[in-house]
Design an enzyme around this catalytic site. Structure first.
Site, mmCIF file in Angstrom:
data_model
loop_
_atom_site.group_PDB
_atom_site.id
_atom_site.type_symbol
_atom_site.label_atom_id
_atom_site.label_comp_id
_atom_site.label_asym_id
_atom_site.label_seq_id
_atom_site.Cartn_x
_atom_site.Cartn_y
_atom_site.Cartn_z
ATOM 1 N N CYS A 178 13.731 -56.506 -50.225
ATOM 2 C CA CYS A 178 13.677 -55.586 -51.311
ATOM 3 C C CYS A 178 12.961 -56.041 -52.477
ATOM 4 O O CYS A 178 11.752 -55.263 -52.942
ATOM 5 C CB CYS A 178 15.098 -55.242 -51.862
ATOM 6 S SG CYS A 178 16.179 -54.355 -50.726
HETATM 7 C C1 UDX Z 1 18.675 -57.283 -54.028
HETATM 8 C C2 UDX Z 1 19.287 -56.647 -54.894
HETATM 9 O O1 UDX Z 1 20.013 -57.635 -55.585
HETATM 10 C C3 UDX Z 1 19.980 -55.330 -54.479
HETATM 11 O O2 UDX Z 1 20.838 -54.748 -55.441
HETATM 12 C C4 UDX Z 1 19.013 -54.319 -53.777
HETATM 13 O O3 UDX Z 1 19.650 -53.624 -53.397
HETATM 14 C C5 UDX Z 1 18.302 -55.287 -52.522
HETATM 15 O O4 UDX Z 1 17.648 -56.346 -53.361
HETATM 16 P P1 UDX Z 1 18.991 -58.890 -51.755
HETATM 17 O O5 UDX Z 1 17.654 -58.736 -51.527
HETATM 18 O O6 UDX Z 1 19.901 -58.787 -50.661
HETATM 19 O O7 UDX Z 1 19.395 -57.705 -52.937
HETATM 20 O O8 UDX Z 1 19.507 -60.263 -52.599
HETATM 21 P P2 UDX Z 1 19.621 -61.107 -53.775
HETATM 22 O O9 UDX Z 1 21.119 -61.536 -53.557
HETATM 23 O O10 UDX Z 1 19.518 -59.861 -54.919
HETATM 24 O O11 UDX Z 1 18.763 -62.049 -53.887
HETATM 25 C C6 UDX Z 1 17.196 -61.733 -53.799
HETATM 26 C C7 UDX Z 1 16.236 -62.849 -53.962
HETATM 27 O O12 UDX Z 1 16.213 -63.715 -55.299
HETATM 28 C C8 UDX Z 1 16.919 -64.093 -52.870
HETATM 29 O O13 UDX Z 1 15.660 -64.723 -52.147
HETATM 30 C C9 UDX Z 1 17.389 -64.992 -53.723
HETATM 31 O O14 UDX Z 1 17.556 -66.401 -53.198
HETATM 32 C C10 UDX Z 1 16.588 -64.970 -55.191
HETATM 33 N N1 UDX Z 1 17.349 -65.500 -56.356
HETATM 34 C C11 UDX Z 1 18.307 -64.731 -56.890
HETATM 35 C C12 UDX Z 1 16.984 -66.540 -56.959
HETATM 36 O O15 UDX Z 1 16.126 -67.135 -56.595
HETATM 37 N N2 UDX Z 1 17.620 -66.757 -58.151
HETATM 38 C C13 UDX Z 1 18.761 -66.219 -58.722
HETATM 39 O O16 UDX Z 1 19.177 -66.596 -59.594
HETATM 40 C C14 UDX Z 1 19.177 -65.062 -57.688
#
Ligand code: UDX
Length: 437
Positions: free
Chosen positions: A272
Site C-alpha cells: 500500500c
Molecule cells: C497500511 C495501512 O496501515 C492500512 O491502513 C492500509 O489499508 C494499507 O497500508 P500495511 O501496509 O499492512 O497497512 O502496514 P502498516 O502496519 O501500516 O506498515 C506499513 C509499513 O510502515 C511497514 O513496512 C512498517 O514496517 C512501516 N512502519 C510502520 C515503520 O517503519 N514505522 C512505523 O512506526 C510504522
C-alpha cells in the site's frame, strides 16, 4: 443481505469472510480457479491471521466462490463490491485495467439483478476513477444508467496486513462515498455495515465519490510521511549521537503528534504505502500540482536501506564474504515481500559482491523472496544464517529477533546493522543502530 465480491486477494477475501461473519450471504467472483476452489473448501488463498477460521466456518453455508459472474444473478446479489488490484504503472500512476475489466464483466449481468443493485468500489483508486472509469464501464456493457438503474459507491478500506480481520471488525471509521441518487446507494452501504453500526460507535463519513477516493490516499500518504519524518529526524539524531526512540517517545506524548507510527528505521514497504504515495504524487502532477513534501517522503524512504548499507561499509568490506539478512517480509507476521526494504538491501549486497544468506521466521516469505532473488541462500533458522557471516543486516522487526544474542558470536566479524531496533548493543559485537547509537 446478499453481497457479491469481485476479486479474492487480501482485501476481497477479508471483506468476504467478515461480511459472512456479520450474517450476510456472500458470493465471491475471481478469475483464478485455484483461488475459487480454495475458498469453497474454506481455505484462505492468502496468509492472514483469523481469515482461515472464518472461511472454514462459513464456506458452503453462507459463503460461496465462483469464476462466473452469471452466478451472481441466481444468488440475487443486492450489492457488489469490486476489490480488484490497481497495480502501479512505470510512472507511479495506477493501472485501472483490472478494475475496468471487472466492471465491464459485472455490467454484463447487472441488468439481470433485481431492483436497484449497488456497485461499490473497494479498490484503491485515484480521484475520479469511480466516476470516470468504473461507472462508464458498467454502463457500457449493461446499457443501464448510474443513479437511475443502479447505484455507484466508493468505500475505501483501511486494513493492515497481519491484522486485517481485526481492523475490519473494529474500524476507526467507515467512509461511504456515493453519487447523487437520492441516498439509495448510501442506504445500501448502511445496510451492509448495519451489524457493526448497531454494535459499535463507529464514526461514519458520508461523502462524495472523489472525496472517498482521496481520503484513502490522504490516510496512507499521511502515515507514510509520518514515518519518513521520524526517519529524517532519526537520521539527524544519529548524527548527534542521540537516540531517536527516546526523542520519539517524548514527542509522541503530545496528543497532536500521537505515539503511533513513530518507529524510525529501515522505512516503509508493503503493497500500500509505496504504491499509494507514488500514485497520488503522479495523479497530483497530472493535475498540475507538484507535491514536494510527499516526494521527499518517498526519497527519505528510499534512502534508509542505503544508509544501512553505508553503515555496514564503514566497518567491513563484504566483497566475496558471507553477509546475513534477517527479515524478508515487509513487516512481521506476514509472508508478503512486496516492496520489502529487504529488496534494496539484497540488491546493494549483490552490487558489493557479497555472498548473501537470508532468514525469515515465515518460510513463505523466504519462498516469495526466492522468486526474485534465486541466488540468495535461504536458511531455516538464525544460527546457521549468522554462522561465518562478516555482517548482519536486520531489516524486519520480527519479535523473535530480539531474543538473538549468543548467535552473533557465530559470526566471523560481528558487525550488526540493526534497521529496526530489535537487538541490544552489547560487548563483543560491533553494533550500529540506524537512528540510534
Ligand atoms: C497500511 C495501512 O496501515 C492500512 O491502513 C492500509 O489499508 C494499507 O497500508 P500495511 O501496509 O499492512 O497497512 O502496514 P502498516 O502496519 O501500516 O506498515 C506499513 C509499513 O510502515 C511497514 O513496512 C512498517 O514496517 C512501516 N512502519 C510502520 C515503520 O517503519 N514505522 C512505523 O512506526 C510504522
Amino acid at each position: 443481505m446478499n453481497i457479491g465480491i469481485v476479486g479474492s486477494g487480501y482485501v476481497g477475501t477479508t471483506v468476504a469472510a467478515c461480511l459472512a461473519d456479520f450474517g450476510h450471504e456472500v458470493m465471491t467472483v475471481d478469475v483464478d480457479e485455484s483461488t475459487v476452489t480454495a475458498l469453497n473448501e474454506g481455505e484462505a488463498p492468502v496468509s492472514e491471521p483469523d481469515l482461515g477460521g472464518l472461511l472454514d466456518r462459513y464456506a458452503g453455508s453462507t459463503l460461496w466462490a465462483t469464476t462466473d459472474y452469471d452466478d451472481l444473478v441466481d444468488f440475487g446479489a443486492e450489492v457488489v463490491f469490486l476489490a480488484l488490484p490497481t497495480p502501479a504503472n512505470e510512472d507511479g500512476s495506477i493501472d485501472t485495467t483490472y478494475v475496468e475489466a471487472g466492471a465491464e464483466a459485472l455490467g454484463e449481468v447487472l441488468g439481470d439483478l433485481d431492483g436497484y443493485p449497488t456497485v461499490v468500489v473497494k479498490s484503491t483508486v485515484t480521484p475520479g476513477t469511480t466516476e470516470d472509469v468504473v461507472g462508464p464501464a458498467l454502463e457500457r456493457t449493461s446499457g443501464l444508467r448510474v443513479a437511475e438503474d443502479f447505484g455507484l459507491a466508493m468505500n475505501p478500506e483501511f486494513l493492515r496486513e497481519g491484522s486485517a480481520v481485526a481492523d475490519f471488525q473494529n474500524p476507526d471509521k467507515l467512509v461511504f462515498g456515493t453519487s447523487d441518487d437520492g441516498d439509495r446507494a448510501l442506504d445500501a452501504l448502511e445496510a451492509v455495515y448495519a451489524p457493526i453500526l448497531d454494535a459499535q460507535d463507529v464514526p461514519v463519513v458520508r461523502t462524495g465519490l472523489r472525496e472517498a477516493e482521496l481520503i484513502k490516499y490522504a490516510n496512507n500518504a499521511f502515515l507514510a510521511a509520518k514515518v519518513s519524518l521520524i526517519n529524517d529526524i532519526g537520521n539527524i539524531c544519529k548524527e548527534f549521537g542521540v537516540d531517536a526512540y527516546e526523542v520519539a517517545d517524548a514527542i509522541g506524548l503530545d496528543d497532536r503528534i500521537s505515539e503511533q507510527f513513530l518507529r524510525s528505521g529501515a522505512g516503509w514497504g508493503g503493497s500500500c504505502f509505496p504504491k499509494d504515495v507514488s500514485a497520488i504524487v503522479a495523479a497530483a502532477r497530472e493535475q498540475g500540482y507538484d507535491p514536494e513534501l510527499l516526494q521527499a517522503a518517498i526519497d527519505v524512504n528510499d534512502r534508509q536501506p542505503q544508509r544501512m548499507l553505508d553503515l555496514m561499509d564503514q566497518h567491513v568490506d563484504v566483497e566475496g564474504e558471507r553477509v546475513a539478512v534477517l527479515g524478508l517480509a515487509f513487516k512481521p507476521h506476514t509472508d508478503d515481500v512486496r516492496n520489502s526494504r529487504a529488496i534494496p538491501i539484497v540488491e546493494g549486497l549483490q552490487e558489493r559482491g557479497a555472498d548473501i544468506i537470508a532468514y525469515d521466521p515465515n518460510p513463505a516469505a523466504a519462498d516469495n523472496m526466492r522468486e526474485r532473488f534465486p541466488d540468495v541462500e535461504y536458511l531455516a533458522s538464525p544460527s546457521p544464517t549468522l554462522s561465518g557471516a562478516h555482517a548482519v543486516l536486520i531489516v524486519t522487526d520480527w519479535p523473535e529477533f530480539s531474543d538473538l544474542d549468543r548467535e552473533f558470536d557465530l559470526m566471523s566479524e560481528r558487525v550488526v546493522i540493526d534497521g529496526r531496533r530489535v537487538v541490544d548493543r552489547r560487548e563483543g559485537i560491533t553494533y550500529e543502530g540506524l537512528t540510534w547509537e
